[in-house]
Design a protein around this motif. Structure first.
Motif, PDB file in Angstrom:
ATOM      1  N   LEU A 161       1.310  -2.815 -13.286  1.00 14.86           N
ATOM      2  CA  LEU A 161       1.220  -1.495 -13.936  1.00 14.86           C
ATOM      3  C   LEU A 161       1.881  -0.426 -13.063  1.00 14.86           C
ATOM      4  O   LEU A 161       2.653   0.407 -13.540  1.00 14.86           O
ATOM      5  CB  LEU A 161      -0.247  -1.127 -14.178  1.00 14.86           C
ATOM      6  CG  LEU A 161      -0.949  -1.869 -15.324  1.00 14.86           C
ATOM      7  CD1 LEU A 161      -2.465  -1.699 -15.222  1.00 14.86           C
ATOM      8  CD2 LEU A 161      -0.449  -1.366 -16.678  1.00 14.86           C
ATOM      9  N   ALA A 162       1.572  -0.478 -11.743  1.00 11.87           N
ATOM     10  CA  ALA A 162       2.146   0.525 -10.837  1.00 11.87           C
ATOM     11  C   ALA A 162       3.658   0.359 -10.753  1.00 11.87           C
ATOM     12  O   ALA A 162       4.412   1.345 -10.735  1.00 11.87           O
ATOM     13  CB  ALA A 162       1.511   0.404  -9.451  1.00 11.87           C
ATOM     14  N   VAL A 214      -4.053   5.663  -1.272  1.00 12.11           N
ATOM     15  CA  VAL A 214      -4.539   6.671  -2.231  1.00 12.11           C
ATOM     16  C   VAL A 214      -3.542   7.830  -2.293  1.00 12.11           C
ATOM     17  O   VAL A 214      -3.252   8.369  -3.374  1.00 12.11           O
ATOM     18  CB  VAL A 214      -5.954   7.142  -1.840  1.00 12.11           C
ATOM     19  CG1 VAL A 214      -6.443   8.220  -2.786  1.00 12.11           C
ATOM     20  CG2 VAL A 214      -6.917   5.955  -1.847  1.00 12.11           C
ATOM     21  N   GLU A 215      -2.966   8.173  -1.125  1.00  9.89           N
ATOM     22  CA  GLU A 215      -1.959   9.239  -1.125  1.00  9.89           C
ATOM     23  C   GLU A 215      -0.752   8.818  -1.972  1.00  9.89           C
ATOM     24  O   GLU A 215      -0.183   9.613  -2.709  1.00  9.89           O
ATOM     25  CB  GLU A 215      -1.530   9.567   0.314  1.00  9.89           C
ATOM     26  CG  GLU A 215      -2.545  10.492   0.989  1.00  9.89           C
ATOM     27  CD  GLU A 215      -2.488  10.436   2.511  1.00  9.89           C
ATOM     28  OE1 GLU A 215      -3.459  10.897   3.142  1.00  9.89           O
ATOM     29  OE2 GLU A 215      -1.494   9.916   3.064  1.00  9.89           O
ATOM     30  N   TYR A 216      -0.383   7.521  -1.866  1.00  9.89           N
ATOM     31  CA  TYR A 216       0.735   7.040  -2.691  1.00  9.89           C
ATOM     32  C   TYR A 216       0.383   7.167  -4.176  1.00  9.89           C
ATOM     33  O   TYR A 216       1.186   7.644  -4.983  1.00  9.89           O
ATOM     34  CB  TYR A 216       1.118   5.587  -2.348  1.00  9.89           C
ATOM     35  CG  TYR A 216       2.114   5.062  -3.355  1.00  9.89           C
ATOM     36  CD1 TYR A 216       3.429   5.539  -3.358  1.00  9.89           C
ATOM     37  CD2 TYR A 216       1.739   4.175  -4.361  1.00  9.89           C
ATOM     38  CE1 TYR A 216       4.331   5.129  -4.326  1.00  9.89           C
ATOM     39  CE2 TYR A 216       2.640   3.762  -5.334  1.00  9.89           C
ATOM     40  CZ  TYR A 216       3.937   4.250  -5.310  1.00  9.89           C
ATOM     41  OH  TYR A 216       4.829   3.865  -6.275  1.00  9.89           O
ATOM     42  N   LEU A 265      -0.225   8.245 -10.344  1.00 10.69           N
ATOM     43  CA  LEU A 265      -1.015   7.150 -10.927  1.00 10.69           C
ATOM     44  C   LEU A 265      -2.502   7.496 -10.963  1.00 10.69           C
ATOM     45  O   LEU A 265      -3.241   7.029 -11.835  1.00 10.69           O
ATOM     46  CB  LEU A 265      -0.799   5.856 -10.126  1.00 10.69           C
ATOM     47  CG  LEU A 265       0.609   5.251 -10.269  1.00 10.69           C
ATOM     48  CD1 LEU A 265       0.891   4.256  -9.150  1.00 10.69           C
ATOM     49  CD2 LEU A 265       0.766   4.572 -11.625  1.00 10.69           C
ATOM     50  N   VAL A 266      -2.937   8.283  -9.981  1.00 10.38           N
ATOM     51  CA  VAL A 266      -4.331   8.760  -9.954  1.00 10.38           C
ATOM     52  C   VAL A 266      -4.271  10.234  -9.606  1.00 10.38           C
ATOM     53  O   VAL A 266      -3.616  10.606  -8.626  1.00 10.38           O
ATOM     54  CB  VAL A 266      -5.163   7.990  -8.890  1.00 10.38           C
ATOM     55  CG1 VAL A 266      -6.490   8.675  -8.624  1.00 10.38           C
ATOM     56  CG2 VAL A 266      -5.397   6.540  -9.329  1.00 10.38           C
ATOM     57  N   LEU A 326       0.420  -2.135  -3.228  1.00 15.57           N
ATOM     58  CA  LEU A 326       0.888  -0.767  -3.513  1.00 15.57           C
ATOM     59  C   LEU A 326       2.008  -0.366  -2.550  1.00 15.57           C
ATOM     60  O   LEU A 326       2.911   0.386  -2.920  1.00 15.57           O
ATOM     61  CB  LEU A 326      -0.284   0.218  -3.442  1.00 15.57           C
ATOM     62  CG  LEU A 326      -1.315   0.033  -4.564  1.00 15.57           C
ATOM     63  CD1 LEU A 326      -2.535   0.922  -4.332  1.00 15.57           C
ATOM     64  CD2 LEU A 326      -0.707   0.327  -5.944  1.00 15.57           C
ATOM     65  N   ARG A 327       1.961  -0.919  -1.327  1.00 18.92           N
ATOM     66  CA  ARG A 327       3.088  -0.653  -0.412  1.00 18.92           C
ATOM     67  C   ARG A 327       4.351  -1.349  -0.935  1.00 18.92           C
ATOM     68  O   ARG A 327       5.454  -0.851  -0.757  1.00 18.92           O
ATOM     69  CB  ARG A 327       2.742  -1.100   1.014  1.00 18.92           C
ATOM     70  CG  ARG A 327       1.551  -0.346   1.595  1.00 18.92           C
ATOM     71  CD  ARG A 327       1.617  -0.204   3.105  1.00 18.92           C
ATOM     72  NE  ARG A 327       1.392  -1.431   3.835  1.00 18.92           N
ATOM     73  CZ  ARG A 327       0.192  -1.960   4.128  1.00 18.92           C
ATOM     74  NH1 ARG A 327      -0.899  -1.335   3.733  1.00 18.92           N
ATOM     75  NH2 ARG A 327       0.081  -3.069   4.829  1.00 18.92           N
TER      76      ARG A 327
END
Ligand SMILES: Cc1cc2nc3c(=O)[nH]c(=O)nc-3n(C[C@H](O)[C@H](O)[C@H](O)COP(=O)(O)OP(=O)(O)OC[C@H]3O[C@@H](n4cnc5c(N)ncnc54)[C@H](O)[C@@H]3O)c2cc1C
Length: 383
Positions: free
Chosen positions: A14-15, A48-50, A56-57, A297-298
């Motif tokens: 999704l990301a 979370v920062e990303y 995304l959030v 996520l990275r």
């Protein structure tokens, strides 16, 4: 021919779909129907920062709970035991290490970001076969359709069809241990502390889920966990109370317990021939030190960077993206794999030198500021 196809609708997929469509590519996302993901994810601040910077959030507090402390308690009957170790985010000047999110809430947030993108189309089907050509790949779908795409993103998990069909070399190592997860109600609040009780066969971890709620991640032998899972809710609650040393009083099960088999998986490279792998198609670990989705996520952040660094209007862009991505990911994937594997083996090792090393390591972490700083950096995924 479409510019890009993303295969897999887990959190990494999704990301990645959002990142690729935002880069300006016409994107198709293959998402087969599946059950909701009942896990939770502790995501460290850089992740979370990303998520926030990628849209995304928007507000972590609306779907997650802050993690302010990590407490490790050695419950093994070993000859050489480790001291109780506490890591507090205040030590490194932060209000929290990160946030604990239910995966279903993250998926909802990512889907909301995906739904507003005009260049992104979702097809509810599987990839059945992939063949790689010089400038494009051909994808045969479960619904009978055939697609051609310049760039293929494999986000199709541990058993990745993309990885296999595109000829990526992977090493997989199964364990006899599994992880049991469920949501618990506690008589006494757990605050922001994640508490790991380290037993002989693996950690029994309570992760804060707000107020008197916690998410359990218990690693143990598969057969042991299967027997526990077959017991009644009351039997499980009584066992969990004992395993948590009665620190939180009575315990209630708020959801059924789900079991996940554990393995490690790594690839030599994460991109080639116009194909890139993100998330568990490229790397899988036991859920120790909360690395899996943080690393996924990275991957997505580096894929976005590769897309931004490549002229996407030129023929052959997909090969250049995949090669650039492989270069960017190499160090992080190798480093994280070694750290988690060493940690997992040290937690389970039952021979004396490993016990001594682990106990010694935790004493050193307790006492030596430079080592603590290094541990914080590794745990947080600081690059
Ligand atoms: C018990 C447990 C606790 C964990 N806790 C944490 C944590 O606290 N923090 C953390 O960072 N990580 C954690 N992890 C790891 C994290 O959950 C995973 O790394 C992450 O969810 C993997 O996401 P993914 O999208 O790569 O894979 P998946 O979630 O496996 O998604 C793969 C997707 O691909 C689809 N797919 C498969 N085959 C095909 C095909 N042929 N065609 C199309 N689609 C296909 C599947 O349907 C699925 O939707 C934990 C893992 C476990 C097991």
């Amino acid at each position: 021919m479409t510019d890009a196809v993303i295969v897999g609708g887990g959190l990494a997929g999704l990301a990645a779909a959002v990142a690729v469509a935002r880069a300006g590519l016409d994107t198709i996302h293959l998402v087969p129907k599946g059950p909701p993901d009942r896990r939770t994810s502790a995501l460290m601040l850089p992740s979370v920062e990303y998520l926030q910077s990628a849209g995304l959030v928007t507000e972590p507090a609306s779907i997650g709970h802050p993690l302010t402390q990590i407490r490790i308690i050695d419950m093994t009957p070993r000859l050489i035991r480790a001291p109780e170790t506490l890591f507090d985010s205040a030590e490194i000047g932060l209000s929290a290490f990160g946030w604990n999110f239910p995966n279903v809430k993250l998926a909802e947030a990512f889907e909301a970001a995906r739904s507003g993108l005009p260049r992104l189309r979702t097809i509810e089907t599987t990839l059945d076969d992939l063949s790689i050509g010089d400038d494009s790949s051909t994808l045969k779908l479960g619904n009978g359709e055939t697609l051609t795409a310049a760039l293929v993103v494999g986000a199709d998990g541990k058993k990745s069809r993309v990885r296999e069909s595109a000829g990526f070399r992977a090493r997989e190592n199964g364990f006899t241990q599994a992880a049991l997860v469920c949501d618990l109600g506690l008589e006494r609040p757990i605050g922001g502390a994640s508490i790991e009780f380290h037993y002989e066969n693996g950690p029994f971890t309570l992760v804060p889920a707000g107020g008197n709620r916690a998410n359990l991640v218990w690693i143990d032998e598969r057969d042991t966990l299967k027997a526990v899972q077959e017991g009644s809710k009351e039997q499980m609650a009584a066992l969990f109370r004992e395993k948590s040393q009665r620190l939180f009083g009575a315990i209630e099960l708020l959801t059924p317990a789900h079991m996940f088999l554990l393995s490690t998986l790594s690839v030599d490279i994460a991109g080639k021939d116009g194909v890139v792998l993100v998330g568990e198609s490229a790397h899988a670990f036991p859920p120790i030190g909360a690395q899996g989705l943080n690393l996924g996520l990275r991957d997505v952040a580096d894929l976005a960077a590769s897309l931004a660094a490549t002229d996407l209007g030129q023929p052959g862009f997909a090969r250049r993206v995949s090669e650039d991505y492989a270069r960017r990911r190499a160090g992080d994937l190798a480093r994280t794999g070694v750290v988690v594997d060493t940690l997992f083996r040290s937690l389970l090792a039952d021979f004396l030198p490993a016990q001594a090393m682990r106990a010694g390591g935790l004493w050193a972490l307790k006492l030596l500021p430079p080592l603590r700083k290094a541990a914080f950096d590794v745990g947080m995924g600081v690059r």
